[in-house]
Design an enzyme around this catalytic site. Structure first.
Site, PDB file in Angstrom:
ATOM      1  N   TYR A  70       1.279  -0.877  -0.513  1.00 41.13           N
ATOM      2  CA  TYR A  70       0.453  -0.032  -0.062  1.00 41.13           C
ATOM      3  C   TYR A  70       0.837   1.500   0.395  1.00 41.13           C
ATOM      4  CZ  TYR A  70      -3.354   3.512   1.631  1.00 41.13           C
ATOM      5  OH  TYR A  70      -4.152   4.140   1.856  1.00 41.13           O
ATOM      6  N   THR A 130       1.218   4.278   1.369  1.00 39.81           N
ATOM      7  CA  THR A 130       2.139   4.282   2.763  1.00 39.81           C
ATOM      8  C   THR A 130       3.005   3.266   3.262  1.00 39.81           C
ATOM      9  OG1 THR A 130       0.735   3.435   4.464  1.00 39.81           O
ATOM     10  CG2 THR A 130       0.184   6.226   3.297  1.00 39.81           C
ATOM     11  N   LYS A 131       3.662   2.153   2.789  1.00 40.29           N
ATOM     12  CA  LYS A 131       4.109   1.561   3.545  1.00 40.29           C
ATOM     13  C   LYS A 131       5.851   1.366   3.304  1.00 40.29           C
ATOM     14  CE  LYS A 131       0.824  -0.187   5.860  1.00 40.29           C
ATOM     15  NZ  LYS A 131      -0.249  -1.121   5.689  1.00 40.29           N
ATOM     16  N   THR A 132       7.094   0.921   3.410  1.00 38.56           N
ATOM     17  CA  THR A 132       8.292   0.046   3.596  1.00 38.56           C
ATOM     18  C   THR A 132       8.480   0.439   1.403  1.00 38.56           C
ATOM     19  OG1 THR A 132       8.588  -1.453   3.876  1.00 38.56           O
ATOM     20  CG2 THR A 132       8.685  -0.052   5.616  1.00 38.56           C
ATOM     21  N   LEU A 133       7.536  -0.331   1.423  1.00 33.10           N
ATOM     22  CA  LEU A 133       7.485  -0.445  -0.276  1.00 33.10           C
ATOM     23  C   LEU A 133       6.191  -0.331  -0.673  1.00 33.10           C
ATOM     24  CD1 LEU A 133       9.053  -3.785  -2.080  1.00 33.10           C
ATOM     25  CD2 LEU A 133       7.262  -2.841  -2.596  1.00 33.10           C
TER      26      LEU A 133
END
Ligand code: PLP
Length: 389
Positions: free
Chosen positions: A183, A185-188
């Protein structure tokens, strides 16, 4: 002049991602194809696991994982209320029931003592679904030991935990199935997307078929030699959960930088933690068994030393042009979960208390040092203005 608004989260997209997407667009192949395959291969290699299956969200991946381990209507699955609703909604998709247990007051991960208690008194439990909150692994040795003792499966919600280590082992190599989120906002970030990893070939085969309408690749391959190219066989009423090659193109390039991104987030977390000593707040607890992926940096306000509450604090940050967020509104406070199970706010007292104090600060690779300093100065300013001592 007013400073530009500093958003709570931003994806880190550079020329590599843009070029890879353009290459996909020019290739004429937009749905699951060569880019998705390459992303899966690279991801499996990165985690060190035999099977990686790209899907269109972590939610889809968790649903497939629970289906693959054989969850049926009426089954019970132990999970945490201190998470996003996706973790628990997938249990309901299958007609099963989540059994929530409270969290640890330091890591905000599921409390293993309470899992042990509930296992002593409750029948019909089939699995444990821990969430590695903010990017710090749950107490996996204890969870896996209980799973073994009671013959349960362990599916991990690793939406925050790319990459995170537990006792030197990369998350993704611990439980039966692990699911990541891409998603925005996630780190990837691939906009929307997710990845399932497992070492179990049976689960992989099942999820492979179910993620695309129940079309079995093995049946397909087996018949390929003596069937025409248009032929396929549907072996189950599957889902439409496959990743497309545009998202996978982003994923391929993001994965190459995942450790560089982590390094920057770790630096930011260290700067915050160093700056926030002697303030009416607690900085994130770092468990010695875990290395933190720093998807989130969650402060705990010491409300008893302040004249404002958490919501006021967030308003003041916003007025200063800084985006923040709250992770999470515990599930038992949301109307669906509350009404279905008759929860009171105090049913999970730690989750409730942590929620009331929680503020997530911006932490993403494209933040420059000036951004970090700006956040630090505002936090200090607001707390000094509204300190009751
Ligand atoms: C983001 C998130 C999800 C859902 O991820 P999607 O890819 O949006 O489906 C699930 N669990 C947790 C803990 C999350 O933060």
């Amino acid at each position: 002049m007013d400073q530009k608004f500093l958003p709570f989260a931003l994806p880190c997209i550079a020329e590599e991602e843009i070029n890879e997407v353009v290459d996909t667009l020019r290739s004429g192949w937009l749905t699951s194809g060569p880019k998705t395959k390459r992303f899966e291969e690279n991801f499996a290699k990165f985690i060190g696991t035999p099977h990686a299956l790209a899907v269109n969200s972590c939610t889809a991946g968790l649903h497939l994982a629970l289906e693959a381990i054989g969850i049926e209507p009426g089954d019970k699955i132990i999970t945490t209320p201190y998470t996003f609703t996706a973790t628990a909604e997938v249990i309901r998709y299958l007609g099963a029931e989540p059994l929530f247990v409270d969290i640890e007051p330091d890591t905000f991960n599921i409390d293993v003592q309470q899992i042990a208690e509930i296992l002593k008194t409750t029948t019909g439990i089939k699995a444990i679904l821990p969430v590695h909150f903010a990017g710090q692994a749950s107490n996996m040795d204890a969870i896996l030991a209980l799973a073994k003792q009671y013959s349960l499966k362990v599916v991990e919600d690793a939406a925050h935990a790319l990459p995170a280590y537990y006792k030197g082992r990369l998350v993704g190599n611990l439980g039966d199935i692990t699911v990541y989120s891409f998603y925005v906002t996630k780190t990837l970030a691939t906009g929307e997307g997710g990845m399932i990893v497992t070492a179990n070939p049976k689960y992989a085969e099942r999820m492979h078929a179910l993620r695309l309408h129940g079309i079995s690749k093995d049946v397909f391959n087996r018949s390929a030699s003596n069937s025409p190219a248009w032929h396929y066989d549907v072996v189950a009423p599957g889902f439409k959960y496959n990743m497309n090659d545009i998202a996978a193109a982003l994923g391929i390039q993001q994965l190459n930088k995942v450790n560089i991104f982590l390094q920057r987030r770790t630096e930011i977390a260290e700067q915050y933690t160093q700056a926030f000593t002697d303030l009416p707040l607690s900085t994130p607890y770092q468990h010695p068994d875990s290395s933190h992926a720093w998807h989130l940096y969650v402060l705990q306000l010491k409300l008893e030393e302040l004249t404002i509450d958490r919501n006021n604090f967030i308003e003041h940050m916003k007025e200063a042009g800084i985006g923040t967020s709250v992770h999470f509104i515990p599930l038992h406070l949301h109307s669906y979960w509350r009404e279905r199970y008759g929860f009171k706010p105090t049913d999970f007292p730690i989750a409730l208390d942590v929620y009331q104090r929680a503020v997530s600060l911006p932490i993403y690779p494209s933040m420059i040092d000036d951004d970090v300093q700006r956040v630090i100065e505002q936090v200090k300013l607001i707390l000094s203005k509204h300190s009751s001592s």
